[in-house]
Structure formats: structure tokens, C-alpha cells
Scaffold this motif. Structure first.
Motif, short mmCIF file in Angstrom:
data_model
loop_
_atom_site.label_atom_id
_atom_site.label_comp_id
_atom_site.label_asym_id
_atom_site.label_seq_id
_atom_site.Cartn_x
_atom_site.Cartn_y
_atom_site.Cartn_z
N LYS A 43 76.07 -11.04 -82.00
CA LYS A 43 76.17 -9.71 -81.67
C LYS A 43 74.97 -9.20 -81.06
O LYS A 43 73.88 -9.42 -81.53
N VAL A 44 75.34 -8.23 -79.93
CA VAL A 44 74.26 -7.62 -79.45
C VAL A 44 74.10 -6.09 -79.72
O VAL A 44 75.11 -5.57 -79.50
N ARG A 45 73.11 -5.86 -80.72
CA ARG A 45 73.28 -4.76 -81.50
C ARG A 45 72.26 -3.73 -80.84
O ARG A 45 71.32 -4.19 -79.83
N LEU A 82 83.36 -11.94 -73.78
CA LEU A 82 83.16 -10.81 -74.74
C LEU A 82 84.59 -10.95 -75.67
O LEU A 82 85.45 -11.25 -75.44
N TYR A 83 84.17 -10.72 -77.20
CA TYR A 83 84.99 -10.74 -78.08
C TYR A 83 85.48 -9.33 -78.72
O TYR A 83 86.60 -9.08 -78.94
N LYS A 84 84.46 -8.64 -78.92
CA LYS A 84 84.65 -7.45 -79.74
C LYS A 84 83.60 -6.35 -79.49
O LYS A 84 82.31 -7.05 -79.38
N ILE A 85 83.90 -5.27 -79.24
CA ILE A 85 82.97 -4.03 -79.14
C ILE A 85 83.28 -2.96 -80.41
O ILE A 85 84.37 -2.71 -80.63
N TYR A 86 82.17 -2.91 -81.12
CA TYR A 86 82.15 -2.06 -82.13
C TYR A 86 81.45 -0.72 -81.72
O TYR A 86 80.29 -0.82 -81.73
N TYR A 87 82.18 0.19 -81.25
CA TYR A 87 81.60 1.18 -80.28
C TYR A 87 81.47 2.50 -80.87
O TYR A 87 80.64 3.59 -80.51
N ASN A 88 82.06 2.66 -82.06
CA ASN A 88 81.83 3.83 -82.91
C ASN A 88 81.28 3.47 -84.42
O ASN A 88 82.12 3.42 -85.28
N ASN A 125 90.10 4.62 -76.42
CA ASN A 125 90.77 5.28 -77.55
C ASN A 125 89.53 5.54 -78.54
O ASN A 125 89.08 4.94 -79.34
N PRO A 126 89.38 6.94 -78.60
CA PRO A 126 88.36 7.77 -79.49
C PRO A 126 89.10 7.78 -80.96
O PRO A 126 88.21 7.80 -81.97
N LYS A 127 90.09 7.26 -81.17
CA LYS A 127 90.88 7.34 -82.66
C LYS A 127 90.50 5.97 -83.31
O LYS A 127 90.96 5.85 -84.54
N VAL A 128 89.90 4.98 -82.73
CA VAL A 128 89.43 3.76 -83.46
C VAL A 128 88.13 3.54 -83.26
O VAL A 128 87.45 4.27 -82.49
N GLU A 129 87.57 2.61 -83.97
CA GLU A 129 86.01 2.22 -83.97
C GLU A 129 85.59 1.07 -83.20
O GLU A 129 84.35 0.87 -82.85
N TYR A 130 86.58 0.30 -82.93
CA TYR A 130 86.38 -1.03 -82.10
C TYR A 130 87.45 -1.46 -81.12
O TYR A 130 88.50 -1.07 -81.41
N LYS A 131 87.08 -2.32 -80.28
CA LYS A 131 88.19 -3.02 -79.53
C LYS A 131 87.95 -4.41 -79.66
O LYS A 131 86.81 -5.08 -79.31
N LEU A 132 89.16 -5.22 -79.69
CA LEU A 132 89.21 -6.57 -79.55
C LEU A 132 89.41 -7.10 -77.93
O LEU A 132 90.21 -6.47 -77.41
N CYS A 133 88.65 -7.84 -77.61
CA CYS A 133 88.72 -7.97 -76.17
C CYS A 133 89.45 -9.29 -75.76
O CYS A 133 89.86 -10.13 -76.44
N ASN A 166 72.36 0.21 -84.84
CA ASN A 166 72.85 -1.38 -85.22
C ASN A 166 74.25 -1.64 -85.68
O ASN A 166 74.77 -2.71 -85.53
N ALA A 167 74.87 -0.70 -85.83
CA ALA A 167 76.07 -0.70 -86.22
C ALA A 167 77.31 -0.46 -85.17
O ALA A 167 78.44 -0.45 -85.19
N GLU A 168 76.41 -0.40 -83.92
CA GLU A 168 77.23 -0.26 -82.67
C GLU A 168 76.68 -1.61 -81.98
O GLU A 168 75.54 -1.70 -81.94
N TRP A 169 77.80 -2.49 -81.92
CA TRP A 169 77.27 -4.06 -81.01
C TRP A 169 78.76 -4.55 -80.14
O TRP A 169 79.68 -4.00 -80.09
N VAL A 170 78.32 -5.48 -79.47
CA VAL A 170 79.05 -6.01 -78.70
C VAL A 170 79.00 -7.47 -79.37
O VAL A 170 77.99 -8.22 -79.17
N GLN A 171 80.08 -8.34 -79.40
CA GLN A 171 80.07 -9.51 -79.97
C GLN A 171 80.49 -10.63 -78.73
O GLN A 171 81.69 -10.43 -78.09
N ILE A 172 79.78 -11.77 -78.54
CA ILE A 172 79.86 -12.52 -77.33
C ILE A 172 80.24 -13.80 -78.13
O ILE A 172 79.66 -14.30 -78.98
N ARG A 173 81.46 -14.74 -77.74
CA ARG A 173 81.85 -15.78 -78.35
C ARG A 173 81.49 -16.99 -77.16
O ARG A 173 82.01 -16.74 -76.01
N ASN A 174 81.28 -18.04 -77.58
CA ASN A 174 81.27 -19.32 -77.01
C ASN A 174 82.30 -20.31 -77.44
O ASN A 174 82.17 -21.04 -78.55
#
Length: 151
Positions: A97-99, A35-41, A143-151, A54-62
């Protein structure tokens, strides 16, 4: 003074030998699928439009040196919403990205085809598992104050 030179020479020889004779486990570790990034908000109003979903997604990296089949792999949140990959291969050095919303799957984006949001805006946990059920990676945020998380 001579004692200091001998000690210094011995230190340099030891340092040089240690840098040349590396044990096998000290070599670079192979990459991973993770898992690389979650854009949750997603930006804009929470109106459940397909664009917003679709603006909500999880990015997976290889980061491995070869393509990896993700067929049967799952991505879940803490509430056990689950997305299962169909026939999909993630190329070496690539990401996907899994949208949440609907769309046509491509090499860069796959879609859960949902009509409601999956990722909570305040806290959640993403879990990536192989088809066998083996946990590959997790990523949590609180953290509800930001829109994404770098994993």
C-alpha cells in the motif's frame, strides 16, 4: 438416424481434439504488477491528520511468479502528484500500500510523506509506470458516493 450418429461422433472427436491440442497462446498468461485498489476517501473528518492521510492509499499487487524491483517506478494521480519508489522489491504474490501520509516504510506499506491529500474524493486516475517511463497500469474512478475503487 445413422447420419445423426456420424455427425455426433464427428462433433465429439472435434471437441476432444480441440481440448487436447491447445495452441501456445491459449495457455495461462503470466501474472503482472498492477494497481489493485484505491482507497481515496479516508474515513472520518478531512482534518489532514497523519492518521487520516494514511487512511488514503493505493494498493499495488504482484501476481507474477517472481519478486519485482520497483526502484524508480512512479505512481501519479491526474494532477501529477508523483510518488517514486526507492529501493523496494515487491515479493511474488505480495502487495504493497502506498499511503499518503508519513510513516516508516515496510514490506507491506510505503509512505509518500505528504501533509495534504492526493486522491480526490469525486474522481481521479492513478497511473503506475516503470522507471523507464513505460505505463504499467491505470485505474480511474468517478464516484463520490463510495470510499474506494477496485481496479
Amino acid at each position: 438416424m445413422r447420419h445423426t450418429r456420424i455427425a455426433t461422433a464427428a462433433t465429439l472427436v472435434a471437441a476432444f481434439a480441440g481440448s487436447v491440442l491447445l495452441p501456445a497462446q491459449a495457455q495461462a498468461a503470466p501474472g503482472s504488477v498492477h494497481l489493485y485498489k484505491i482507497y481515496y476517501n479516508s474515513p472520518g473528518p478531512d482534518n489532514r491528520s497523519n492518521a487520516s492521510l494514511n487512511a488514503e492509499w493505493v494498493q499495488i499487487r504482484n501476481t507474477t511468479s517472481k519478486a519485482v524491483s520497483l526502484k524508480g517506478w512512479t505512481l501519479t494521480d491526474a494532477s501529477r502528484h508523483e510518488y517514486t519508489f526507492g529501493a523496494f522489491t515487491l515479493g511474488k504474490g505480495k502487495s504493497v500500500k502506498v499511503r499518503t501520509g508519513k510513516g516508516k516504510d515496510t514490506a507491506a506499506n510505503v509512505y509518500q510523506n505528504r501533509g495534504a491529500y492526493v486522491w480526490n474524493n469525486d474522481k481521479d486516475t492513478a497511473t503506475l509506470r516503470k522507471a523507464s517511463g513505460t505505463k504499467v497500469d491505470t485505474c480511474s474512478y468517478k464516484n463520490p458516493k463510495v470510499e474506494y475503487k477496485l481496479c
